[in-house]
Design an enzyme around this catalytic site. Sequence first.
Site, PDB file in Angstrom:
ATOM      1  N   SER A  88     -39.891   3.616   5.599  1.00 13.38           N
ATOM      2  CA  SER A  88     -40.454   4.951   5.815  1.00 13.38           C
ATOM      3  C   SER A  88     -41.682   5.173   4.944  1.00 13.38           C
ATOM      4  O   SER A  88     -42.727   4.552   5.154  1.00 13.38           O
ATOM      5  CB  SER A  88     -39.378   6.006   5.577  1.00 13.38           C
ATOM      6  OG  SER A  88     -39.844   7.291   5.935  1.00 13.38           O
ATOM      7  N   HIS A 198     -36.786  11.547  10.015  1.00 10.67           N
ATOM      8  CA  HIS A 198     -36.799  10.637  11.161  1.00 10.67           C
ATOM      9  C   HIS A 198     -35.982  11.167  12.341  1.00 10.67           C
ATOM     10  O   HIS A 198     -35.329  10.415  13.062  1.00 10.67           O
ATOM     11  CB  HIS A 198     -36.345   9.231  10.747  1.00 10.67           C
ATOM     12  CG  HIS A 198     -37.263   8.625   9.728  1.00 10.67           C
ATOM     13  ND1 HIS A 198     -38.538   8.211  10.031  1.00 10.67           N
ATOM     14  CD2 HIS A 198     -37.120   8.448   8.395  1.00 10.67           C
ATOM     15  CE1 HIS A 198     -39.129   7.770   8.930  1.00 10.67           C
ATOM     16  NE2 HIS A 198     -38.292   7.916   7.924  1.00 10.67           N
TER      17      HIS A 198
END
Length: 315
Positions: A88, A198
């Site tokens: 990420s 996410h």
Amino acid sequence: MKLGILFSGQGAQKAGMGSDLYQSLPAYKETVDKASEIVGYNIQEVASDETKISQTAYAQPAILTMSHAIISALGDALPVPVAGLGLSLGEYSALTASGALTFDQAVAIIKDRGAYMQTVGDANPGKMVAVMGDDQKLVENVLATLQSEGKKVYPANYNTFAQLVIGGVAADVDLAVEKLTEAGIQRMVELPVSGAFHTPLLKDAATQLATRLTGEKFNSFKYPVYSNTTGDIFTQDTLYDTLTQQIISPTYFAQAVQNMLDLGVDTFLEVGPSETLVKFVKKIAPKSVKRYAITDLESFNTVRDMLIAEGEETK
């Protein structure tokens, strides 16, 4: 040695991170001080503040800075990796180390990205739970059924082939946990995060980031970097779309690690505040694959000496 380099993501932060590196390594200190000028506050002080470092807006620039400062301090001791991968936020660290982003550019972007995610996450509170088990299709099917009933709960992180993190509205995640327990899942762990990263709950942050990245120039890569979002190698042409989708899309870390193994990587090195990613690798890669992490001065010295010795052997 065929090196794959890993960059820690948000959640790896902890109060005091990098303090011994900052005090002992001039190149590390120089990198942190440069980032502090860009963001407008002392990053090392923030990294030692337990309250601030737990906040998305502060944690993201601090983690990116620590990761890149380690790379800078390693200097020529670090061989050119076969490939890079970050989880990420860690993708920005990976892209910076590979040359696709400049450090100044990455710090400025991440300062804004962290602020967007903090604001949107506060306005749309969520929850994340790690689901343990190798039947990830079962998890996906349970979530798909709940989504068809209007519930907001989604797959978020495919960390290993036996750990899938789910996220969404807290009540809906709780319902998913109940349904998964009924379906036979025995182990689930709630994560200490401030939002459902996410997942579509962060769509407003993704929109803001898309605007922010418009006009940014991306450079060529010194070596390949894998994307969590696609599992494939980033290209200059796909960077913008992939990074803007990343905030609301699941991460496929396990799949990207497998692709790195298929590329021939036999040694993984994680840089950042924790050893989380090499622990994931332990569950994905064969036992013969070596794993190291640099999280503090002691581990820095150990790994640097190992890299120098390896380099001498290959001359």
